[in-house]
Design an enzyme around this catalytic site. Structure first.
Site, PDB file in Angstrom:
ATOM      1  N   GLU A   1      24.517  20.361  34.050  1.00 12.59           N
ATOM      2  CA  GLU A   1      24.970  18.979  34.243  1.00 12.59           C
ATOM      3  C   GLU A   1      25.019  18.629  35.732  1.00 12.59           C
ATOM      4  OE1 GLU A   1      28.668  15.996  33.027  1.00 12.59           O
ATOM      5  OE2 GLU A   1      28.633  18.079  32.327  1.00 12.59           O
TER       6      GLU A   1
ATOM      7  N   CYS B   1      48.827  62.951  51.164  1.00 14.99           N
ATOM      8  CA  CYS B   1      47.932  61.786  51.179  1.00 14.99           C
ATOM      9  C   CYS B   1      47.619  61.322  49.765  1.00 14.99           C
ATOM     10  CB  CYS B   1      46.637  62.112  51.922  1.00 14.99           C
ATOM     11  SG  CYS B   1      46.865  62.550  53.663  1.00 14.99           S
TER      12      CYS B   1
ATOM     13  N   ARG C   1      37.314  25.022  42.958  1.00 13.70           N
ATOM     14  CA  ARG C   1      36.765  25.098  44.314  1.00 13.70           C
ATOM     15  C   ARG C   1      35.873  26.330  44.470  1.00 13.70           C
ATOM     16  NH1 ARG C   1      40.188  24.357  49.065  1.00 13.70           N
ATOM     17  NH2 ARG C   1      38.763  22.729  49.753  1.00 13.70           N
TER      18      ARG C   1
ATOM     19  N   HIS D   1      26.328  20.299  54.346  1.00 15.40           N
ATOM     20  CA  HIS D   1      26.764  19.444  55.462  1.00 15.40           C
ATOM     21  C   HIS D   1      26.419  20.081  56.812  1.00 15.40           C
ATOM     22  CE1 HIS D   1      28.909  16.294  53.333  1.00 15.40           C
ATOM     23  NE2 HIS D   1      29.579  17.178  52.619  1.00 15.40           N
TER      24      HIS D   1
ATOM     25  N   CYS E   1      44.720  66.692  51.496  1.00 13.96           N
ATOM     26  CA  CYS E   1      46.156  66.654  51.814  1.00 13.96           C
ATOM     27  C   CYS E   1      46.969  66.164  50.612  1.00 13.96           C
ATOM     28  CB  CYS E   1      46.372  65.736  53.020  1.00 13.96           C
ATOM     29  SG  CYS E   1      48.083  65.245  53.312  1.00 13.96           S
TER      30      CYS E   1
ATOM     31  N   HIS F   1      27.998  13.594  48.326  1.00 11.62           N
ATOM     32  CA  HIS F   1      29.195  14.384  48.061  1.00 11.62           C
ATOM     33  C   HIS F   1      30.323  13.488  47.543  1.00 11.62           C
ATOM     34  CE1 HIS F   1      31.884  17.926  49.625  1.00 11.62           C
ATOM     35  NE2 HIS F   1      32.054  17.671  48.344  1.00 11.62           N
TER      36      HIS F   1
ATOM     37  N   TRP G   1      26.561  13.161  52.946  1.00 13.57           N
ATOM     38  CA  TRP G   1      27.966  12.713  52.914  1.00 13.57           C
ATOM     39  C   TRP G   1      28.220  11.780  51.726  1.00 13.57           C
ATOM     40  CZ3 TRP G   1      28.877   7.384  53.912  1.00 13.57           C
ATOM     41  CH2 TRP G   1      30.225   7.007  53.856  1.00 13.57           C
TER      42      TRP G   1
ATOM     43  N   TRP H   1      35.969  11.296  50.957  1.00 17.25           N
ATOM     44  CA  TRP H   1      36.067  11.985  52.248  1.00 17.25           C
ATOM     45  C   TRP H   1      35.233  11.279  53.310  1.00 17.25           C
ATOM     46  CZ3 TRP H   1      33.312  14.671  55.901  1.00 17.25           C
ATOM     47  CH2 TRP H   1      34.035  15.592  56.688  1.00 17.25           C
TER      48      TRP H   1
END
Length: 504
Positions: free
Chosen positions: A342, A78, A301, A312, A75, A372, A369, A398
Site C-alpha cells: 500500500e 567471572c 516509527r 531528505h 575464571c 512526506h 518535503w 512538518w
C-alpha cells in the site's frame, strides 16, 4: 605401572569425582559449574570485543558512555558474575534494549592470546575488572585509569547487578531499574533537533534497507538491477555518512562480478563473492535500534522514519543537473524494493503526478518535503480511525510552526499557506551542513585540524561526486546496455585514488 603411579592416578580420580559431585550441588562455585536455569536460553547482550574490533566498535557507537569488562573464560568468579552483568546489559544493549544509546556494555576475554596486549594496555590486574568512560576515550588509549584526571575509571562497586546499576545511575544522574520495561524511566527522548542521532538512524535505515533487499532476493531482472545500482550510485555520491558512501562505492566496483547480467549471487561460498559480503555501512550495522526515529512502541516509527530522513538528506545534497536523476532513482527504488504494497503504491502515485522533469535541485527538495507531508496527512486520518498511531509521536505536518515560523504565511491552522522559499532554506539547513557537521564532531577521531579538514571534504564530496557518474558513466551504461561499464568506471577511480583514510 609402579605403586607411586597408581597412588597418583587414584588421587587424581578422586579429585575429579569430588569436583563433579560438587559442581552439581546448589550454590557450588566450582570451575566446572555451568550457569543454567533461566539464563541458559537468553541471548547475551554484552558486546564481545577483541583486539581487532575494540577501537572501531567504541569509536562508532552512538552511546554516550561505555562499560568494558575484562575477564577470563576460565575464571569461576567471572562465570558467576556474567548473569549479573548481562542483567544490566539487557537494559542498554541490543534490539530490545530498554534504554538504548546511553551505555554500551562490552566484554574482553583476557584469556585469549590475541587480547593480551589489549588487556595490558589497560593494566588489568584482576578478573573481572570493569572500566567506565566515554567510548572515545577507550579508543587507541593507553588506559591508565588510576590517574586522577583520567576520564576512564575503574568501577569499584559492581559485585551484583543491583550495585552495578546503582553505580551507573550515580554517574549518569539517572534512576534506571532492573525491572524497567520498554520506555519506562526513559531519560533520552528523541527531539526534533537531535542531528547526531538522525545521522546514526540514516546509517541504520540504509543498512536495514540493504538487508531487506538481500534477504528477499529481490534483484531478479535487468530492471531491478538497474534500479538498485542507480540507488547505490546515489548513496555513493551523497550519503551523509562517509562509511556508507565508501560501502556503496565498494558495491559499485564489484557489482558486475557479483551480479552478472542482473542475476545476483546470494549464497556465499566463503569468499567475497556475494552482495552480502559487502556491508553497505560497515559490518557493525544494522545495530538493531533507532534513536532519532525511535517510537514509543516497537511497531511505530523506526525504519520508515529513517528512510524518510535518508531521502531528505539526499535531496539537499544534489546539484541542479542531478535533480531528476535523484527523483527517478528514489521513485524506482521504492517501487522495486519497498515491501509494503500500500505504501509503495501511494508513493508511486506521487511519483507519477510529476509530469515534467525537475531542472532545479530546489524543486526536488520541495517535492520530497511535500510528499512526506502528504503521506503524514493520509496516515493521520488512518491512525485516528484505527487507533494505530504512536501516542507520543503522532503524525504532524512538518515543520511545525514552532520550529520554523517563517515557513508559514497564514496563521490559519486548517488551511496552511507555505512560504516555499523559507521552507527550502529551512529543509536545506536542517538536513544539510548542520546534520553532517554535528555528526562529524562526534565521529571523527583526530586533531582539530583533521576534524575541520574532514568535515569540509565530506561536504565537498557530497555536493560534487555525482556529476561525472550521471553524465559520463550513465551515458556509457546506456550505450552499452549494461551497468558493468559503470562499475568499471568506479574501479578505475578507486585504483587511481590513493587511500587517505581507513574505515570510520
Amino acid at each position: 605401572m609402579s605403586l607411586a603411579h597408581l597412588v597418583l592416578f587414584a588421587g587424581l580420580l578422586s579429585l575429579v569425582i569430588v569436583a563433579s559431585s560438587s559442581s552439581s550441588s546448589p550454590g557450588s562455585r566450582s570451575i566446572l559449574r555451568d550457569i543454567s536455569g533461566e539464563n541458559a536460553d537468553q541471548k547475551d547482550r554484552a558486546v564481545e570485543l577483541n583486539s581487532s574490533n575494540f577501537d572501531s566498535v567504541l569509536r562508532d557507537t552512538p552511546a554516550k558512555y561505555a562499560v568494558v569488562e575484562f575477564f577470563a573464560h576460565w575464571c569461576p568468579a567471572c562465570r558467576n558474575y556474567k548473569p549479573h552483568y548481562e542483567k544490566v546489559a539487557r537494559l542498554f544493549n541490543g534490539p530490545d534494549a530498554i534504554h538504548p544509546g546511553i551505555v554500551l556494555m562490552t566484554r574482553v576475554d583476557c584469556a585469549m592470546k590475541t587480547n593480551t596486549k589489549l588487556c595490558d594496555r589497560f593494566s588489568v590486574s584482576h578478573y573481572p575488572m570493569l572500566f567506565w568512560g566515554p567510548p572515545s576515550k577507550f579508543v587507541s588509549g593507553s588506559g591508565e585509569p588510576k590517574k586522577e584526571k583520567s576520564e576512564i575509571v575503574v568501577i569499584d562497586d559492581a559485585r551484583t547487578a543491583e550495585r552495578l546499576l546503582k553505580w551507573i545511575n550515580k554517574q549518569t544522574h539517572s534512576s534506571y531499574g532492573l525491572d524497567d520495561k520498554k520506555f519506562e524511566n526513559e531519560h533520552v527522548r528523541t527531539n526534533i533537533t537531535d542531528y547526531k542521532q538522525a545521522v546514526y538512524d540514516i546509517e541504520e535505515a540504509t543498512a536495514e534497507a540493504f538487508d531487506i533487499i538481500l534477504s528477499n532476493k529481490v534483484i531478479k531482472s535487468s530492471e531491478t538491477s538497474a534500479s538498485f545500482i542507480r540507488f547505490i550510485q546515489l548513496l555513493a555520491a551523497h550519503h551523509a555518512s562517509r562509511r556508507c558512501r565508501k560501502g556503496a562505492a565498494e558495491i559499485l566496483v564489484n557489482y558486475d562480478d557479483l551480479c552478472p547480467s542482473g542475476k545476483c549471487s546470494y549464497e556465499s561460498s566463503g569468499g567475497k563473492d556475494t552482495l552480502g559480503s559487502f556491508p553497505i555501512c560497515g559490518k557493525d550495522l544494522p545495530r538493531g535500534y533507532y534513536m532519532f526515529c525511535r517510537g514509543s512502541r516497537n511497531d511505530t516509527r523506526g525504519f520508515s522514519c529513517g528512510l524518510w530522513v535518508l531521502f531528505h538528506s539526499l535531496s539537499v545534497r544534489i546539484e541542479d543537473g542531478e535533480s531528476h536523476f535523484a527523483f527517478s532513482t528514489i521513485c524506482d527504488f521504492v517501487n522495486n524494493f519497498f515491501m509494503c504494497d500500500e505504501c509503495r503504491l501511494h508513493f508511486n502515485d506521487m511519483c507519477l503526478s510529476v509530469k515534467t522533469p525537475f531542472k532545479k535541485a530546489r524543486d526536488f527538495v520541495l517535492w520530497v518535503w511535500s510528499s512526506h507531508n502528504k503521506v503524514n496527512e493520509r496516515l493521520m486520518k488512518d491512525e485516528a480511525s484505527l487507533g494505530s498511531g504512536d501516542p507520543e509521536f503522532p503524525k504532524i505536518i512538518w515543520p511545525p510552526r514552532a520550529l520554523c515560523p517563517s515557513c508559514y504565511i497564514s496563521s490559519d491552522e486548517k488551511s496552511i499557506e507555505w512560504d516555499h522559499d523559507n521552507v527550502y532554506k529551512f529543509v536545506k539547513s536542517y538536513y544539510g551542513p548542520k546534520l553532517v557537521s554535528l555528526y562529524k564532531e562526534k565521529s571523527v577521531v583526530g586533531s582539530k585540524e583533521e576534524t575541520v579538514s574532514a568535515t569540509g571534504e565530506d561536504l565537498t564530496v557530497a555536493t560534487n561526486a555525482l556529476v561525472v557518474p550521471v553524465g559520463a558513466a550513465l551515458a556509457i551504461a546506456v550505450a552499452s546496455c549494461a551497468f558493468g561499464a559503470l562499475a568499471c568506471y568506479w574501479r578505475t577511480q578507486q585504483k587511481n585514488r590513493k587511500p587517505r583514510r581507513s574505515w570510520n
